[in-house]
Design an enzyme around this catalytic site. Structure first.
Site, short mmCIF file in Angstrom:
data_model
loop_
_atom_site.label_atom_id
_atom_site.label_comp_id
_atom_site.label_asym_id
_atom_site.label_seq_id
_atom_site.Cartn_x
_atom_site.Cartn_y
_atom_site.Cartn_z
N HIS A 116 44.53 -21.54 31.80
CA HIS A 116 43.96 -21.95 30.54
C HIS A 116 44.41 -21.26 29.55
O HIS A 116 45.15 -21.57 28.45
CB HIS A 116 42.63 -21.79 30.47
CG HIS A 116 41.74 -22.24 29.39
ND1 HIS A 116 41.29 -23.28 29.06
CD2 HIS A 116 41.60 -21.34 28.12
CE1 HIS A 116 40.68 -23.45 27.75
NE2 HIS A 116 40.81 -22.18 27.15
N GLU A 117 44.46 -19.86 29.62
CA GLU A 117 45.02 -18.95 28.36
C GLU A 117 46.31 -19.18 28.40
O GLU A 117 46.86 -19.06 27.03
CB GLU A 117 44.45 -17.41 28.61
CG GLU A 117 42.95 -17.12 28.79
CD GLU A 117 41.99 -17.75 27.55
OE1 GLU A 117 42.83 -18.01 26.53
OE2 GLU A 117 41.12 -18.23 27.73
N HIS A 120 47.37 -22.11 26.41
CA HIS A 120 47.27 -22.00 24.93
C HIS A 120 48.52 -22.00 24.24
O HIS A 120 48.58 -22.32 23.00
CB HIS A 120 46.02 -21.02 24.54
CG HIS A 120 44.74 -21.53 24.55
ND1 HIS A 120 44.22 -22.74 24.15
CD2 HIS A 120 43.44 -20.96 25.00
CE1 HIS A 120 43.05 -22.84 24.06
NE2 HIS A 120 42.59 -21.82 24.66
N HIS A 245 35.74 -25.93 21.37
CA HIS A 245 35.45 -26.02 22.86
C HIS A 245 34.64 -27.48 22.82
O HIS A 245 33.55 -27.19 22.09
CB HIS A 245 34.91 -25.00 23.49
CG HIS A 245 35.57 -23.55 23.33
ND1 HIS A 245 35.26 -22.89 22.01
CD2 HIS A 245 36.33 -23.14 24.12
CE1 HIS A 245 36.09 -21.83 22.34
NE2 HIS A 245 36.87 -21.83 23.63
N ARG A 251 33.51 -29.90 30.20
CA ARG A 251 34.62 -29.18 30.46
C ARG A 251 34.71 -29.10 32.03
O ARG A 251 35.60 -29.11 32.63
CB ARG A 251 34.57 -27.57 29.93
CG ARG A 251 34.78 -27.40 28.53
CD ARG A 251 34.54 -26.15 28.17
NE ARG A 251 35.89 -25.51 28.29
CZ ARG A 251 36.30 -24.32 28.07
NH1 ARG A 251 35.59 -23.74 27.26
NH2 ARG A 251 37.64 -23.88 28.28
ZN LIG Z 1 40.75 -21.67 25.11
#
Ligand SMILES: [Zn+2]
Length: 285
Positions: A116-117, A120, A245, A251
């Site tokens: 996920h990071e 980004h 978010h 999610r």
């Molecule tokens: Zn994030």
């Protein structure tokens, strides 16, 4: 993606700086005067101290080793302006990471968060920065257009969600949450691929189930479990308008709904609630 843009993406990826656990270099707090029993005075002193600290950065090179959160914070973060990913010590524990857990559980949780990071760096905003953290376009026009077509599917998917039962008109803002949703989809997809690699290297017995679930099922269950929680309707309404978010419950299901691997793992059929196919299926990274 064309070879030209792909080469630039790989160059950016190679310049990622992972920062794990705690900073290698601790900040010097000398000069900050804290007195017991003077909360307001302490807050003011800290604000003044930090203001001067920030002013001193002007004209100096970016310090890629500088942390903006404490190791005790349960969080992870990507900064496009320094091209760094950070995982604080506090997130490296259950339910994100189990030191003695099996691969499916760990790849579905901390693995997907690492993905996920990293994703980004290549979401709607991160992709506008190069590997040195400068705002620079490294995309060909054609690749950018294709990226945006794929991203629009994700925008539409989340625009359609109305997560508050009692306020059926309140929808998620797919544009506001696009970066996070791109990162979830990219992160979970890359973690799934990584799990398959790991299972090749350390095979498990054929057909093995743990707690009644296959490796793939446990991977997706581990992801969903990260997002357990409850929020009051009023707070959720505020967040729908302000938080990049999406709600945690979405999610848990948003990214897997776009993944063939999820449908396979749980024998979902076309038309089932968590199966997106055709031009509704989003796949970015
Ligand atoms: Zn994030």
């Amino acid at each position: 993606m064309s070879d030209e843009t792909k080469a630039k993406a790989i160059a950016k990826w190679k310049n990622f700086l992972p920062r794990i656990g705690y900073p290698d270099k601790w900040r010097d707090w000398s000069g900050l005067d804290i007195k017991q029993g003077d909360y307001y005075g302490d807050v003011m002193a800290a604000a003044k101290f930090n203001y001067q600290y920030d002013l001193h950065k002007i004209g100096k090179a970016t310090d890629r080793q500088e942390w903006s959160m404490t190791p005790q914070t349960v969080n992870a973060v990507y900064f496009s302006s320094s091209n760094t990913i950070t995982f604080a010590a506090a997130i490296l524990q259950p339910p994100f990471f189990y030191p003695n857990g099996d691969d499916a559980i760990n790849y579905g949780a901390i693995g997907a968060l690492i993905g996920h990071e990293a994703s980004h760096g290549f979401d709607d905003k991160g992709s506008q920065f190069d590997g040195d953290g400068n705002l620079a376009n490294w995309w060909t026009k054609d690749d950018r257009q294709k990226f945006e077509i794929r991203a629009d599917r994700l925008v539409q998917q989340f625009n359609d969600y109305a997560p508050i039962k009692n306020v059926p008109d309140a929808h998620v803002n797919g544009r506001l949450t696009l970066g996070e949703n791109t990162a979830d989809l990219g992160g979970l997809s890359v973690a799934y691929d990584a799990l398959q690699q790991a299972l090749k290297q350390n095979p498990r017995p054929a057909g093995e189930k743990i707690g009644g679930y296959t490796q793939d099922q446990r991977f997706f269950l581990s992801w969903a479990r990260l997002w357990r929680g409850s929020v009051r309707d009023k707070e959720e309404l505020v967040r729908l308008n302000t938080d990049p978010h999406p709600p945690d419950s979405l999610r848990a299901i948003g990214a897997p709904s776009n993944m063939d691997a999820f449908a396979r793992a749980f024998q979902c059929k076309p038309g089932d609630a968590m199966v997106r196919s055709g031009d509704k299926q989003a796949k970015i990274w």
